[in-house]
Design an enzyme around this catalytic site. Sequence first.
Site, PDB file in Angstrom:
ATOM      1  N   HIS A 100      49.930  10.991  13.562  1.00 33.66           N
ATOM      2  CA  HIS A 100      48.934  11.435  14.552  1.00 33.66           C
ATOM      3  C   HIS A 100      47.543  11.642  13.975  1.00 33.66           C
ATOM      4  O   HIS A 100      46.681  12.215  14.624  1.00 33.66           O
ATOM      5  CB  HIS A 100      49.403  12.718  15.262  1.00 33.66           C
ATOM      6  CG  HIS A 100      50.746  12.586  15.878  1.00 33.66           C
ATOM      7  ND1 HIS A 100      50.973  11.858  17.015  1.00 33.66           N
ATOM      8  CD2 HIS A 100      51.969  13.056  15.486  1.00 33.66           C
ATOM      9  CE1 HIS A 100      52.260  11.889  17.308  1.00 33.66           C
ATOM     10  NE2 HIS A 100      52.884  12.601  16.394  1.00 33.66           N
TER      11      HIS A 100
ATOM     12  N   ARG B  32      33.210  17.918  21.000  1.00 38.52           N
ATOM     13  CA  ARG B  32      32.412  17.961  19.775  1.00 38.52           C
ATOM     14  C   ARG B  32      32.121  16.533  19.343  1.00 38.52           C
ATOM     15  O   ARG B  32      32.618  15.582  19.930  1.00 38.52           O
ATOM     16  CB  ARG B  32      33.199  18.659  18.670  1.00 38.52           C
ATOM     17  CG  ARG B  32      34.578  17.996  18.522  1.00 38.52           C
ATOM     18  CD  ARG B  32      35.304  18.299  17.280  1.00 38.52           C
ATOM     19  NE  ARG B  32      36.706  17.916  17.396  1.00 38.52           N
ATOM     20  CZ  ARG B  32      37.213  16.721  17.117  1.00 38.52           C
ATOM     21  NH1 ARG B  32      36.419  15.748  16.720  1.00 38.52           N
ATOM     22  NH2 ARG B  32      38.498  16.467  17.251  1.00 38.52           N
TER      23      ARG B  32
ATOM     24  N   GLU C 105      55.261  15.936  29.683  1.00 42.31           N
ATOM     25  CA  GLU C 105      54.564  14.728  30.131  1.00 42.31           C
ATOM     26  C   GLU C 105      55.503  13.548  29.969  1.00 42.31           C
ATOM     27  O   GLU C 105      56.284  13.509  29.021  1.00 42.31           O
ATOM     28  CB  GLU C 105      53.351  14.450  29.211  1.00 42.31           C
ATOM     29  CG  GLU C 105      52.015  14.782  29.794  1.00 42.31           C
ATOM     30  CD  GLU C 105      50.891  14.420  28.826  1.00 42.31           C
ATOM     31  OE1 GLU C 105      49.809  14.988  29.016  1.00 42.31           O
ATOM     32  OE2 GLU C 105      51.088  13.610  27.896  1.00 42.31           O
TER      33      GLU C 105
ATOM     34  N   LYS D 194      45.113  22.053  27.301  1.00 46.90           N
ATOM     35  CA  LYS D 194      45.540  20.723  27.737  1.00 46.90           C
ATOM     36  C   LYS D 194      45.884  20.705  29.219  1.00 46.90           C
ATOM     37  O   LYS D 194      45.612  19.716  29.908  1.00 46.90           O
ATOM     38  CB  LYS D 194      46.754  20.268  26.925  1.00 46.90           C
ATOM     39  CG  LYS D 194      46.371  20.042  25.464  1.00 46.90           C
ATOM     40  CD  LYS D 194      47.250  19.007  24.802  1.00 46.90           C
ATOM     41  CE  LYS D 194      46.664  18.730  23.428  1.00 46.90           C
ATOM     42  NZ  LYS D 194      47.338  17.664  22.713  1.00 46.90           N
TER      43      LYS D 194
END
Lengths: 180, 180, 510, 510
Positions: free
Chosen positions: D237, D295, D202, D115
């Site tokens: 999520h 992908r 973040e 990430k």
Amino acid sequence: MIYDVDINGRTRRVAVTRHGQSFEVSVDGHAQAASVSVVNGVWSLLLSDRPDAGNPDAHIPQRSYEVAVVEAASGELTVHVNGRLVSATVAGARGSWARRGHEAGASAKGPQKIVAPMPGKVIKVLVKAGDTVAAKQGVVVVEAMKMENELRAARAGTVKEVKVAEGATVEAGSVLVIVE
Amino acid sequence: MIYDVDINGRTRRVAVTRHGQSFEVSVDGHAQAASVSVVNGVWSLLLSDRPDAGNPDAHIPQRSYEVAVVEAASGELTVHVNGRLVSATVAGARGSWARRGHEAGASAKGPQKIVAPMPGKVIKVLVKAGDTVAAKQGVVVVEAMKMENELRAARAGTVKEVKVAEGATVEAGSVLVIVE
Amino acid sequence: MKKILIANRGEIAVRVIRACRDMGITSVAVYSECDRVARHVRMADEAYPIGGNPPGESYLRIDTIIDVARKCGADGVHPGYGFLSENEDFSAACRDAGIKFLGPSPEVIERMGSKTAAREVAMKAGAPVVPGTEGALAADVPDAAIAKLAESIGYPLMVKAVAGGGGKGMRVVMSPDELSGAIRGARSEAAASFGDSAIFLERRIGRARHIEVQLLGDQYGTVVPFVERECSLQRRHQKVIEETPSSKVSPELRVRMTSAAANIARSVGYTGAGTIEFLLDEDGESFYFLEMNTRLQVEHPITEMVSGVDLVQWQIRIARGEKLTLDPALTIQPNGHAIECRIIAEDPDAGFMPSPGHISALRVPTGPGIRDDGGTEPGATVPIYYDPMISKLVAWGQTREQATARMRRALSEYEVVGIKTSIPFHRWMLDQPEFESAQFDTTYLDRLLKERQGAPFMPAGDADEEIAAIVAALSTVIQGSPRSSEAASGVRPARTSRWVSQARFEGLRS
Amino acid sequence: MKKILIANRGEIAVRVIRACRDMGITSVAVYSECDRVARHVRMADEAYPIGGNPPGESYLRIDTIIDVARKCGADGVHPGYGFLSENEDFSAACRDAGIKFLGPSPEVIERMGSKTAAREVAMKAGAPVVPGTEGALAADVPDAAIAKLAESIGYPLMVKAVAGGGGKGMRVVMSPDELSGAIRGARSEAAASFGDSAIFLERRIGRARHIEVQLLGDQYGTVVPFVERECSLQRRHQKVIEETPSSKVSPELRVRMTSAAANIARSVGYTGAGTIEFLLDEDGESFYFLEMNTRLQVEHPITEMVSGVDLVQWQIRIARGEKLTLDPALTIQPNGHAIECRIIAEDPDAGFMPSPGHISALRVPTGPGIRDDGGTEPGATVPIYYDPMISKLVAWGQTREQATARMRRALSEYEVVGIKTSIPFHRWMLDQPEFESAQFDTTYLDRLLKERQGAPFMPAGDADEEIAAIVAALSTVIQGSPRSSEAASGVRPARTSRWVSQARFEGLRS
């Protein structure tokens, strides 16, 4: 276990050995490993050639087929494979398990009755009494299920009797023409 | 024939009269005509109210339903109707035909074992021995089939024992927590 | 419009029920005796019996259907295709009963249903028609008078029944000596089929294509045409594969054909969905009005695939008074290419004989670009009384090549056990070089089939026979084994055959 | 490319097999023990066993899969999604074996899989990122140092695992006193799940939407982005319903987002299909790079529906060296609207617990605008070892409203007996006012589900219960009748329940 299977007028000799969940099958000497599983009446069949003893790493494709099998009252099997329908009759098991219900279909002799397969209307009569007909020759056209359907003689012969006229309404099973 | 059918804790009294291919059914006094046919295990059910003797031309809607029925070993039926699943238990036939295999399910007593429904990994243990839990309260979170699944107590009680730790891998059927 | 009765059965009834459901409208099915448990009955919100199995006792009974519609409170009736869909009396009966008929008025149906009247409409609207006699030639017009008219048209020509359809009451006449026989034949066929022996003559357009234009008309005079459909692949005048767009139609020709179609429909105040059929000459430029179908066509889904427009929903919207809001510039722009195969319960290797009966297993293809509009399901029976089409398989692709590849794949996925279907024929058809190059006219398929003399469409190869031999032997082994024969009690007997089925193989499950 | 091995199972393996077949490529399936008879095995041209049921013994075994690919002569490997699809070692192993991996290079997978590295790529490509720490914070960075960084970012903020995904190793921190606990929790979860306890911080974007951009990149530097997908409807999520386009994205914003996505992919020389995920701020203007999935996505069919592009076919074409010929001006013009519901074997009324098991009956909806990409069939078993998704139901419409109506109808047609599915949840979801008005963010569904406290999604009404009572009574009558109990020997026993099935009712057939 060895079986003679008649397909399209040709006899295939099939040898079968069972190994637990899988089989070894040999058709006229061509040996393959077979795995069978069934879901919802349709077979999953995996077939692969025997490993080559000289070259055990050689590529042995394991081909996958979906197969459906329908058994007629006569014992004849219709095998759906690759979109084709193949008729097969097992001529006789030579092993220890007796095959049930194995009888050959009625022989193809005697007068042929050409019958209406469903209710409909006779559109055309293509033959008259005394005519000679070839195998697969059309004899009557019947309109049914919104289609015109040509009914054919199964075998060659002579028309003995025409039992319907053009325009007639017929029931399923009505005899239309007799061929001897 | 009269049946008492338990649904969601309420008992419905259903009277059934057979007329050949169709039935007259009455649920708690609400009478309807029923027609049933089955294709491929799924019912086609047509229901209509009884004609009004005073006004025979009145509009009687004949409603069409597709219904599937699954019977558990306990005899409890799950009826799929209009996208809903309704559990129903027939309490006892009072008519001439004996109902086979009718037994009420095991009563809801004794310690509850909260078991892993499938292999997975314990992500969180939400209770400890001695805790009081309410009905439907979550006790353990197990990750399985790529999802986190909260396992809940069926009934209120006290945690007797926690048999797994967070991070443990469990098999299907493993007892995780016991609630009394 | 709150409740629609669908005066039909099979896949088209299912299609209309889906549109109703998409729009929050209650759907009402009707059924004959053998259709009690049919898919359309099971899917509809309400269902009512309308009589016996022969169509004349049920699906063609205007009185019974109107009675059901009235009693159940339907405010609309969708006729589907076939049956009463082009019957002006049915349209009138709906109107009289105060129920909206989802199609044009009885007057328009009647006018466009007469081939000679429709020809006149087309000519007045400025559309080209095949040169021919102007009016109907009733039974009392002498052959000699007809022969004179024939001379002025020129040979070869067609003798056609005024009330004809589906190739019935139609004869090709190559030379004057064949004329009398053709007139006699066409008249008697037409009298028998349609109760009307009137005929007319038309010049024969050789090697023509059958190209048709779908359109929608609202109640306010707006008519919107769609990209043409190519329907030249016909067996005995029955379409077997349709596609859109036609490889033979240029954008310029498309503008001309769709405009001509829209003008014809507009000139009669056409409302609802309809289709104008044209013959396209082999020059690829000249086209001629053939006839109008005043109903939804079997092949409407291919138009839906390349336009994105739901034609059945629009039929309903038009009937309830909405204005057409489609942009006619867009509806004649094809988005990709679509092909339809009519999956029919018939045996292509036995002269395409219908093959009704019990469907013991059915798997319908899905996936990218595939739509199957079906009316049956596993365990159901295809009755002997009706059209044997069981579904319409539609493939869409960005190009004709991609649509064809997807159709080939979908046909190979289709599994129907218990009855024969047209699938082997379709698989063969898609592999013909003339299909790949789109080089065919309406006579192509009949000529090719004649040449083939009934050769099987998908003959089993040596490898297939070997697999069949293995399967036959294995099924015998497993059937004979004590372990499996015990399980075999679970085998459900079919009508005349029995499945070598799951139960016997439970022991083989991994 | 002549032969492709699909290193996956379920619906995505079936999807790839279909693309292979459409392109005339031989397809190779691999299977674990319990998948011997799975749909993908039956559909493929060849099939090979690769080991035991747990994924670690089969679908995650790089060595075994490469060995099979080599031995069967595959020249391409498609990884699907999940399993080895984002594993750089697998991509490298394919390359080493001289087999084309249908996805990006190991270097790109590795870079975009981190990430923090992916954030850097995005920043360099000029794409906005959520303000946060610049690099990874390894296990040895003291909490005090992290607290300082947190101050500069500002609260509320997110603690995220560098190797994270699917919501794991992620914590929301509302105020400084929660920071230490969040770091500890995220680190331990990340270490357990991904073997890497590195984290980063973040800023938390409140009430954000999850908007993602599908793209394709060829081997010659061309990258083509597609219309965004709206994936904000998430439960813990996990996406549950996706749609395209997003009602919140204006054409101007679409240009900005798709350009940003294409720039990121171009900057790393991305090849194949990939997706860039963004957070869209509630202002509807500001967006931030979130991560890249290297992908094919589960939800790729909705993009196919509005673009007409077959993404899997393009993966293959790119891998065999073709140039992208798609017009990027067209691929960001949505043709209509598409919605996907993930049909999952789970019981929404029992906290969404997985519901594996035997599917005794299955009917999949079809018809206009409906596509079902499934991996199972009636009679099959959903195994306990893998992702419980059994199919993806996709509805297309000219408008969002039409797509939603068709999805509602298709969900009502879907029939699954034997296992529980997410269908009741989806039917409920589509009826929520927030769905209809498209007013939701990524936190909406979890908040709503919490409020509902496990209330049933499709509670049976009085009418349903009355029907159930009738059915229960009738099934008892028929079961008890001498005539039917004879036929009842044909009932096939299911695992723990048994069908009140056809055989008993044969006598009721009309």
